[in-house]
Design an enzyme around this catalytic site. Structure first.
Site, PDB file in Angstrom:
ATOM      1  N   ARG A 108       0.848  -1.190   0.000  1.00  0.00           N
ATOM      2  CA  ARG A 108       0.000   0.000   0.000  1.00  0.00           C
ATOM      3  C   ARG A 108       0.885   1.241   0.000  1.00  0.00           C
ATOM      4  O   ARG A 108       1.905   1.296   0.691  1.00  0.00           O
ATOM      5  CB  ARG A 108      -0.920   0.022   1.228  1.00  0.00           C
ATOM      6  CG  ARG A 108      -2.015  -1.043   1.214  1.00  0.00           C
ATOM      7  CD  ARG A 108      -3.055  -0.738   0.143  1.00  0.00           C
ATOM      8  NE  ARG A 108      -4.166  -1.689   0.139  1.00  0.00           N
ATOM      9  CZ  ARG A 108      -4.216  -2.794  -0.590  1.00  0.00           C
ATOM     10  NH1 ARG A 108      -3.187  -3.095  -1.389  1.00  0.00           N
ATOM     11  NH2 ARG A 108      -5.267  -3.589  -0.555  1.00  0.00           N
ATOM     12  N   HIS A 122       0.150  -0.409 -10.018  1.00  0.00           N
ATOM     13  CA  HIS A 122      -0.643  -1.280  -9.140  1.00  0.00           C
ATOM     14  C   HIS A 122      -1.104  -2.530  -9.888  1.00  0.00           C
ATOM     15  O   HIS A 122      -2.292  -2.873  -9.908  1.00  0.00           O
ATOM     16  CB  HIS A 122      -1.857  -0.529  -8.566  1.00  0.00           C
ATOM     17  CG  HIS A 122      -2.379  -1.143  -7.302  1.00  0.00           C
ATOM     18  ND1 HIS A 122      -2.924  -0.390  -6.285  1.00  0.00           N
ATOM     19  CD2 HIS A 122      -2.459  -2.439  -6.889  1.00  0.00           C
ATOM     20  CE1 HIS A 122      -3.315  -1.191  -5.300  1.00  0.00           C
ATOM     21  NE2 HIS A 122      -3.039  -2.442  -5.654  1.00  0.00           N
ATOM     22  N   GLU A 172      -4.307   6.844  -6.328  1.00  0.00           N
ATOM     23  CA  GLU A 172      -4.071   6.071  -7.551  1.00  0.00           C
ATOM     24  C   GLU A 172      -5.185   6.355  -8.565  1.00  0.00           C
ATOM     25  O   GLU A 172      -6.351   6.140  -8.242  1.00  0.00           O
ATOM     26  CB  GLU A 172      -3.989   4.575  -7.234  1.00  0.00           C
ATOM     27  CG  GLU A 172      -2.757   4.243  -6.413  1.00  0.00           C
ATOM     28  CD  GLU A 172      -2.695   2.801  -5.945  1.00  0.00           C
ATOM     29  OE1 GLU A 172      -1.633   2.353  -5.500  1.00  0.00           O
ATOM     30  OE2 GLU A 172      -3.746   2.108  -6.009  1.00  0.00           O
TER      31      GLU A 172
END
Length: 321
Positions: free
Chosen positions: A234, A285, A263
């Protein structure tokens, strides 16, 4: 007849099969859903599927037919679970699907940075090989993994899988005791020792109030061996401004991140300002996103829904049912 609405289907790759549940239903999918579209789209739905679309208490209060929120991910921060509990709405999530893909991505970042793959690739593109006048050149240091100390922060399934891969490479994995806490036993290495003696540090912890900014400037200054920092967990675990400063001051030798604070990150964010550096790799990600892992996720998502409708719910999130 159950009405099922998937609010953000585009968070799963288009080549992944989303099978239809084995009961009478209407399935409606939306690639993206804005906050002001949630209530209208879920009107009359008994089952909502969401990955990152937030379901707030105010929204849930307007959805009397909703019985299940099936989260297409492990993290459930996007759902107000207390509000779900008050209204008798179950929340189910996905578990154990990324046990290979995240550790493999972690090692892809480690190998690329440890051997300066990106920097050498850019040199070749710029013509440095021809300029060298010989069969190879040595613009960037290359280091083996064998014998390197790998500090692992997070001892769950992913951390354990990373440790197994590390041993296969001949590395020395160290599980860090939790920051500021003692009494974790012989399997754990004290937090300060992990910071001071690791050649590479990789994060596999959840983001909680206790872990937010667990790596900040004091921690970077304690990293005596100038390690690589890898984060596939994270973004908020690391103070991004401090990360930039640590790179600028040479406190660490590089960074491989798959996650950011916000994000996608803002164009002027700390991570984007360093993304082009040869000792930094920033991926969007996608550590979780192998086709195999995504298909496992999609299958488990429908399994969760089918089990709930059959009266045998599974993967229910504590405090939400």
């Amino acid at each position: 007849m159950h009405k099922i609405v998937f609010l953000d289907r585009a968070t799963i790759a288009p080549q992944i099969t989303l099978r239809r549940p084995a009961f009478a239903h209407e399935l409606i999918t939306h690639d993206h859903t804005a906050p002001d579209e949630v209530v209208a789209r879920l009107a009359g739905a008994s089952i909502a599927i969401t990955n990152k679309v937030a379901l707030t208490a105010e929204m849930l209060d307007q959805l009397p037919d909703l019985r299940l929120v099936a989260v297409a991910a492990t993290g459930t921060d996007c759902v107000d679970k207390a509000a779900c509990q008050r209204r008798g709405i179950a929340v189910a999530n996905i578990r154990g699907y990324a046990v290979s893909t995240v550790p493999e991505h972690t090692f892809a970042l480690i190998l690329a940075l440890r051997r300066n793959i990106v920097a050498y690739r850019e040199d070749v593109i710029r013509g440095e090989w021809q300029k060298s006048g010989q069969f190879c050149f040595f613009n960037h240091a290359i280091h083996d993994l064998a014998g390197a100390r790998l500090g692992i922060i997070g001892e769950g399934v992913l951390g354990q899988s990373v440790a197994a891969l590390a041993r296969a490479f001949g590395m020395v994995p160290l599980f860090a005791a939790h920051k500021g806490k003692n009494g974790f036993g012989q399997l754990y290495t004290p937090w300060d020792e992990v910071l001071a003696t690791s050649d590479i540090i990789t994060l596999h912890s959840p983001l909680t109030p206790d872990t937010r900014h667990m790596i900040a400037l004091p921690e970077f200054r304690a990293m005596a061996r100038r390690p690589l920092i890898i984060n596939t967990a994270r973004g908020g675990l690391v103070d991004e401004a401090a990360l930039v400063q640590a790179l600028d001051e040479g406190l660490i030798s590089g960074a491989g991140f798959d996650v950011t604070v916000g994000e996608p990150p803002a164009a002027d964010s700390p991570m984007m300002r360093i993304a082009a550096r040869p000792n930094v790799i920033l991926t969007p990600h996608v550590a979780w996103a192998s086709d195999e892992a995504q298909q496992t996720l999609a299958d488990q998502l429908m399994d969760n829904i089918e089990h709930f409708v059959a009266g045998t719910p599974r993967n229910l999130v504590e405090g939400a049912y």
